[in-house]
Scaffold this motif. Structure first.
Motif, mmCIF file in Angstrom:
data_model
loop_
_atom_site.group_PDB
_atom_site.id
_atom_site.type_symbol
_atom_site.label_atom_id
_atom_site.label_comp_id
_atom_site.label_asym_id
_atom_site.label_seq_id
_atom_site.Cartn_x
_atom_site.Cartn_y
_atom_site.Cartn_z
ATOM 1 N N ASP A 23 18.767 -12.031 -31.225
ATOM 2 C CA ASP A 23 18.837 -12.747 -29.666
ATOM 3 C C ASP A 23 19.564 -13.986 -29.719
ATOM 4 O OD1 ASP A 23 17.623 -10.600 -28.791
ATOM 5 O OD2 ASP A 23 15.505 -11.604 -28.209
ATOM 6 N N HIS A 49 16.979 -7.692 -25.421
ATOM 7 C CA HIS A 49 17.103 -7.439 -23.783
ATOM 8 C C HIS A 49 18.330 -8.128 -23.610
ATOM 9 C CE1 HIS A 49 14.769 -10.778 -23.513
ATOM 10 N NE2 HIS A 49 14.933 -10.953 -22.380
ATOM 11 N N GLY A 50 18.804 -7.818 -22.318
ATOM 12 C CA GLY A 50 19.974 -8.459 -21.746
ATOM 13 C C GLY A 50 20.042 -9.950 -21.080
ATOM 14 N N HIS A 51 18.817 -10.641 -20.753
ATOM 15 C CA HIS A 51 18.991 -11.914 -20.361
ATOM 16 C C HIS A 51 19.844 -12.854 -20.911
ATOM 17 C CE1 HIS A 51 14.870 -10.948 -18.159
ATOM 18 N NE2 HIS A 51 16.108 -10.295 -17.370
ATOM 19 N N HIS A 54 19.124 -14.678 -24.437
ATOM 20 C CA HIS A 54 18.951 -13.813 -25.458
ATOM 21 C C HIS A 54 20.656 -13.506 -25.770
ATOM 22 C CE1 HIS A 54 14.593 -13.818 -25.602
ATOM 23 N NE2 HIS A 54 14.682 -14.204 -24.454
ATOM 24 N N SER A 71 21.347 -2.683 -30.494
ATOM 25 C CA SER A 71 20.377 -2.884 -29.101
ATOM 26 C C SER A 71 20.318 -1.401 -28.219
ATOM 27 C CB SER A 71 20.987 -3.835 -28.243
ATOM 28 O OG SER A 71 20.330 -4.148 -27.301
ATOM 29 N N ILE A 75 23.132 -2.336 -23.197
ATOM 30 C CA ILE A 75 23.608 -3.505 -24.103
ATOM 31 C C ILE A 75 24.747 -3.073 -24.612
ATOM 32 C CG2 ILE A 75 23.042 -5.317 -25.207
ATOM 33 C CD1 ILE A 75 20.324 -5.605 -24.012
ATOM 34 N N HIS A 109 9.056 -6.247 -19.883
ATOM 35 C CA HIS A 109 9.585 -7.350 -19.492
ATOM 36 C C HIS A 109 10.489 -6.685 -18.346
ATOM 37 C CE1 HIS A 109 10.896 -11.590 -19.563
ATOM 38 N NE2 HIS A 109 12.060 -11.232 -19.978
ATOM 39 N N SER A 110 11.684 -7.702 -18.087
ATOM 40 C CA SER A 110 12.753 -7.031 -17.329
ATOM 41 C C SER A 110 14.211 -7.263 -18.147
ATOM 42 C CB SER A 110 12.762 -7.692 -15.945
ATOM 43 O OG SER A 110 12.894 -9.120 -16.095
ATOM 44 N N SER A 111 15.305 -6.607 -17.602
ATOM 45 C CA SER A 111 16.519 -6.865 -18.340
ATOM 46 C C SER A 111 17.766 -6.605 -17.670
ATOM 47 C CB SER A 111 16.699 -5.602 -19.569
ATOM 48 O OG SER A 111 18.003 -6.051 -20.443
ATOM 49 N N GLY A 119 20.314 -3.965 -17.845
ATOM 50 C CA GLY A 119 20.619 -4.235 -19.308
ATOM 51 C C GLY A 119 19.383 -3.196 -20.025
ATOM 52 N N PRO A 122 13.887 -3.212 -22.105
ATOM 53 C CA PRO A 122 13.643 -4.356 -22.997
ATOM 54 C C PRO A 122 12.667 -3.865 -24.052
ATOM 55 C CG PRO A 122 12.429 -4.653 -21.068
ATOM 56 C CD PRO A 122 13.244 -3.497 -20.512
#
Length: 226
Positions: A23, A49-51, A54, A71, A75, A109-111, A119, A122
């Motif tokens: 990340d 994940h894509g945030h 990270h 990943s 992603i 989570h979210s992504s 994304g 996650p």
């Protein structure tokens, strides 16, 4: 195994002849301004994940290190569109690499990627090597998914977010550690933003009270974890 902390949820684990970076988020982090990104080396870069906090330095460090980026499919698709093609896409499942076995497991989570594109799901990574095993949960809340980890085996240590608000807080991470049967936890994803500032002494005391150890290496520090 050698664990090097680069701030927030960015770190590397070195074992044998392999170094995995996780990340990559360094240059936008004012707390990590002393980190020499040019000195970072990696054979693989794993992305949970894509945030943006990270993946901000993912492409730059992938090109610098020529690491294989691992990943979820979405992603990896985004990474190739940025012009980097040394990649390995996964979805939740298991794959044996040259260094050992990787279980890519769900995180709660979210992504979304920096450009707003999807994304993917996650996740976290349970990694088994000849030198030992470890589990990076990725960004996650406390979730029943942790009950599945012992089915794969007990990790020697685990890396968990402890800052709360966006992820587990300290109390949740203590429970998560108990669920996965791991007594040695490295805390990440704290103090970077106002929302996730913690009392580090209280956090370590909470883990100690549960019979576990919370390791909080300084940014730029390398510790040996067994």
């Amino acid at each position: 195994m050698n664990f090097t902390f680069f701030g927030h949820a960015c770190f590397s684990v070195n074992f044998g002849d392999t170094t995995i970076l996780f990340d990559p988020f360094i240059s936008p982090n004012s707390l990590a301004k002393e980190v020499d990104m040019a000195a970072i080396k990696a054979d693989y870069i794993f992305v949970s994940h894509g945030h943006g906090d990270h993946v901000a330095d993912l492409i730059a460090l992938a090109k610098q290190t020529q690491a294989t980026v691992v990943s979820n499919f979405e992603i990896i698709d985004w990474v190739t569109k940025q012009g980097y093609e040394k990649v390995h896409p996964m979805n939740f499942g298991t794959k044996t690499f040259d260094f050992g076995k990787v279980h890519f497991v769900p995180a709660a989570h979210s992504s979304a990627l920096p450009d707003g594109s999807y994304g993917g799901n996650p996740g976290g990574f349970l990694i088994k090597t000849r030198e030992g095993s470890f589990y990076y949960t990725g960004d996650t809340s406390l979730t029943a998914e942790f009950t599945m980890i012992p089915k794969y085996g007990s990790p020697d240590f685990a890396i968990m977010p402890i800052g709360g608000n966006f992820t587990m807080d300290v109390d949740d991470a203590v429970i998560a550690a108990e669920m996965i049967g791991c007594k040695q936890i490295v805390g990440v994803h704290y103090d970077t933003f106002g929302y996730i500032v913690i009392n580090k002494d209280a956090a370590q005391a909470a883990f100690q009270a549960s019979g576990a150890t919370l390791l909080l290496p300084k940014i730029g520090e390398t510790i040996t974890v067994k």
